[in-house]
Design a protein around this motif. Sequence first.
Motif, PDB file in Angstrom:
ATOM      1  N   TRP A  24       0.872  -1.171   0.000  1.00 45.39           N
ATOM      2  CA  TRP A  24       0.000   0.000   0.000  1.00 45.39           C
ATOM      3  C   TRP A  24       0.907   1.217   0.000  1.00 45.39           C
ATOM      4  N   HIS A 127      -0.689  -3.884   4.186  1.00 46.18           N
ATOM      5  CA  HIS A 127      -2.050  -3.674   4.680  1.00 46.18           C
ATOM      6  C   HIS A 127      -2.867  -4.925   4.427  1.00 46.18           C
ATOM      7  N   ASP A 128      -3.914  -5.123   5.231  1.00 43.84           N
ATOM      8  CA  ASP A 128      -4.832  -6.217   4.974  1.00 43.84           C
ATOM      9  C   ASP A 128      -5.352  -6.128   3.542  1.00 43.84           C
ATOM     10  N   TRP A 130      -8.221  -6.271   2.016  1.00 46.68           N
ATOM     11  CA  TRP A 130      -9.333  -5.367   1.712  1.00 46.68           C
ATOM     12  C   TRP A 130      -8.986  -3.970   2.208  1.00 46.68           C
ATOM     13  N   VAL A 131      -8.293  -3.233   1.373  1.00 50.27           N
ATOM     14  CA  VAL A 131      -7.781  -1.910   1.738  1.00 50.27           C
ATOM     15  C   VAL A 131      -8.933  -0.919   1.892  1.00 50.27           C
ATOM     16  N   PRO A 132      -8.737   0.140   2.690  1.00 49.11           N
ATOM     17  CA  PRO A 132      -9.789   1.153   2.857  1.00 49.11           C
ATOM     18  C   PRO A 132      -9.873   2.048   1.620  1.00 49.11           C
ATOM     19  N   LEU A 133     -10.979   1.957   0.895  1.00 51.21           N
ATOM     20  CA  LEU A 133     -11.092   2.688  -0.366  1.00 51.21           C
ATOM     21  C   LEU A 133     -11.315   4.173  -0.162  1.00 51.21           C
ATOM     22  N   ASP A 134     -11.621   4.598   1.057  1.00 45.31           N
ATOM     23  CA  ASP A 134     -11.845   6.030   1.271  1.00 45.31           C
ATOM     24  C   ASP A 134     -10.560   6.835   1.171  1.00 45.31           C
ATOM     25  N   VAL A 135      -9.394   6.180   1.191  1.00 45.93           N
ATOM     26  CA  VAL A 135      -8.130   6.904   1.036  1.00 45.93           C
ATOM     27  C   VAL A 135      -7.625   6.835  -0.405  1.00 45.93           C
ATOM     28  N   ARG A 141     -11.995   4.246  -7.175  1.00 47.00           N
ATOM     29  CA  ARG A 141     -12.467   3.303  -6.164  1.00 47.00           C
ATOM     30  C   ARG A 141     -13.232   2.127  -6.759  1.00 47.00           C
ATOM     31  N   GLU A 145     -12.308  -1.888  -6.276  1.00 49.80           N
ATOM     32  CA  GLU A 145     -13.230  -2.872  -5.726  1.00 49.80           C
ATOM     33  C   GLU A 145     -13.412  -4.048  -6.684  1.00 49.80           C
TER      34      GLU A 145
END
Length: 218
Positions: A24, A127-128, A130-135, A141, A145
Motif C-alpha cells: 500500500w 495492509h490487509d 481489503w484496503v480502505p477505499l476512502d483513502v 475506487r 473494488e
Amino acid sequence: MLDRDGFRPNVGIILLNQRNQVFWGKRIRTHSWQFPQGGIDRGESPEQAMFRELHEEVGLHPEHVRIVARTRDWLRYEVPDRFIRRDARGHYKGQKQIWYLLQLIGHDWDLNLRATDHPEFDAWRWHDYWVPLDVVVEFKRGVYEMALTELARYLPRQDFRNRFLRSNVRAREFERHPPGSGHEPTFELPPGASFDPNPNANLANEPPSTSDPLHAPR
C-alpha cells in the motif's frame, strides 16, 4: 496511446507478502494511497508493462515475485475533466486496466521507492487485503473494488497445520511439565520451531521493534 474510446491501456499491481497482506503506497506529496500502476507503452504486452512498472515504482525485478493471477478483461475508469490536461480534453477519457496479483518471494528490503528519478510513492506499508477505499482518489475506487473482488479467489492459501500444537497434546505436556519448570517439550515441534515455556516473560525488557515497513529505507 489511446484506444478508439479514449482510454489509455494501463496495468495495476496487487503485491502480496507471505501473510497475504498487500503493498500500500502513499502517492508522493499527497494524502492518497494506492497500488502501483502505470501505462502500457506502444509495443509492450500487459505483462511486460507490469514488470517495468513494478521496478520503476517499487524497485522489484521479475525474480522477486511470482504471478498468481490477472483479471480476465479490461477494467475501466473515467478521469474527471479537472484532472485532465486542457490539450487532452475531448480525446482522453480515462484508463483501461489489466490487474495482476503478485506474490513477493523476495524480501521487504528488496523494495525501493527510489529506483528511478521520478518516484511515485514517498511511503509504504503492508495492509490487509481489503484496503480502505476512502483513502483512494474517488474516481479509482470502483476499479479497485472490482479488481480486489475478482482476484480474491486466487489468494494463496496459508497453511497453519504445523503452526499450532493440538490442544490435547499441549495440555498433557503442560500437566507433566508446567510452564516455567525448565523442561523441554517431548512432543515434536514444526521444522525451525523452538519452545519457550513462558513466551511473555522477557517482553518487558525487550527494546521496541524497528521493523515497521513505514520506516524502511526509501
